[in-house]
Scaffold this active site. Structure first.
Site, PDB file in Angstrom:
ATOM      1  N   ASN A  83     -10.618   7.855   8.299  1.00  4.17           N
ATOM      2  CA  ASN A  83     -11.500   7.100   9.173  1.00  4.17           C
ATOM      3  C   ASN A  83     -11.015   5.652   9.280  1.00  4.17           C
ATOM      4  O   ASN A  83      -9.946   5.303   8.778  1.00  4.17           O
ATOM      5  CB  ASN A  83     -12.942   7.194   8.651  1.00  4.17           C
ATOM      6  N   HIS A 113      -0.695  -5.298 -11.038  1.00  7.13           N
ATOM      7  CA  HIS A 113      -0.071  -6.474 -11.643  1.00  7.13           C
ATOM      8  C   HIS A 113      -0.389  -6.505 -13.134  1.00  7.13           C
ATOM      9  O   HIS A 113      -1.455  -6.038 -13.548  1.00  7.13           O
ATOM     10  CB  HIS A 113      -0.602  -7.755 -10.992  1.00  7.13           C
ATOM     11  N   ALA A 158     -19.345   7.912  -1.959  1.00  6.13           N
ATOM     12  CA  ALA A 158     -19.061   6.617  -1.352  1.00  6.13           C
ATOM     13  C   ALA A 158     -19.190   5.486  -2.358  1.00  6.13           C
ATOM     14  O   ALA A 158     -20.086   5.488  -3.205  1.00  6.13           O
ATOM     15  CB  ALA A 158     -20.007   6.376  -0.181  1.00  6.13           C
ATOM     16  N   THR A 163     -10.742   5.390 -11.575  1.00  7.12           N
ATOM     17  CA  THR A 163      -9.787   4.794 -12.512  1.00  7.12           C
ATOM     18  C   THR A 163      -9.082   5.844 -13.366  1.00  7.12           C
ATOM     19  O   THR A 163      -8.088   5.532 -14.017  1.00  7.12           O
ATOM     20  CB  THR A 163     -10.505   3.803 -13.451  1.00  7.12           C
ATOM     21  N   LYS A 164      -9.595   7.073 -13.368  1.00 10.59           N
ATOM     22  CA  LYS A 164      -9.015   8.159 -14.167  1.00 10.59           C
ATOM     23  C   LYS A 164      -8.985   9.435 -13.341  1.00 10.59           C
ATOM     24  O   LYS A 164      -9.702   9.564 -12.349  1.00 10.59           O
ATOM     25  CB  LYS A 164      -9.849   8.388 -15.436  1.00 10.59           C
ATOM     26  N   ARG A 181     -21.395  16.634 -11.290  1.00 10.99           N
ATOM     27  CA  ARG A 181     -21.687  18.061 -11.423  1.00 10.99           C
ATOM     28  C   ARG A 181     -20.547  18.877 -10.856  1.00 10.99           C
ATOM     29  O   ARG A 181     -19.656  18.349 -10.171  1.00 10.99           O
ATOM     30  CB  ARG A 181     -22.986  18.422 -10.720  1.00 10.99           C
TER      31      ARG A 181
END
Length: 197
Positions: A83, A113, A158, A163-164, A181
């Site tokens: 989108n 960084h 959303a 991060t993992k 879930r």
């Protein structure tokens, strides 16, 4: 080893290298050209994306505006849809499977960084690949960080900050993104009843 070779194999590199700066500028120029194409001109839009990305499926849609760092590290599968205002910082490979939906303002970052300022001030960077499986829906304003993999059939809510790694067949959301879930057949039945398909 060149700075580009270091970047592509996950080693610390300097993005101000001449070769990388030239290739980054080239991608910026292509993105600018893409974003100015008349939205009705689908043939020209698709041709430009095919020239920018490493691999594309036959059927795809990249809404304008779109931005990336290089383009040559991005691979998308069949029936890809992104989108408005998607950003992909593709200093490492970004591999996206079939039937993937990216909501507006999704950001995929392969680069980062160093935490220590002395290294940052020297221009040192790193880049780790991002992989998104098949049949994945990424909700709007989601940020996907370097080195993350998202499994098949998964939905990312959303505003998530991923991060993992997130496994297949789950709904996950939040900051940081966590599994909420598992996706089950009841999800399909719910929509069939609700929408009267």
């Amino acid at each position: 080893m060149t700075e580009k070779e270091k970047m592509l194999c996950g080693k610390p590199y300097n993005a101000s290298d001449k070769e990388l700066r030239q290739q980054h500028l080239h991608a910026q120029q292509l993105c600018q050209r893409y974003n100015l194409i008349d939205p009705k001109n689908l043939r020209q839009r698709k041709a430009l994306i095919r020239g920018l990305f490493k691999e594309v499926g036959v059927h795809f849609c990249v809404e304008q505006p779109f931005h990336c760092d290089y383009g040559f590290n991005i691979s998308i599968g069949e029936n890809f849809f992104s989108n408005y205002n998607v950003v992909i910082l593709d200093c490492a490979e970004v591999n996206i499977g079939d039937n993937v939906l990216l909501g507006p303002n999704v950001s995929i970052f392969t680069s980062g960084h160093p935490v220590h300022p002395s290294l940052r001030n020297q221009g040192v960077m790193y880049a780790f690949p991002v992989r998104i499986g098949n049949n994945v829906w990424i909700g709007g304003n989601t940020v996907i960080n370097p080195g993350v993999s998202i499994g098949d059939n998964t939905v990312i809510g959303a505003g998530a900050v991923v991060t993992k790694d997130i496994p297949a067949n789950v709904v996950a959301a939040g900051n940081p993104c966590k599994i909420l879930r598992t996706i089950t057949d009841q999800d399909a039945q719910y929509y069939f009843r609700k929408m009267k398909f």
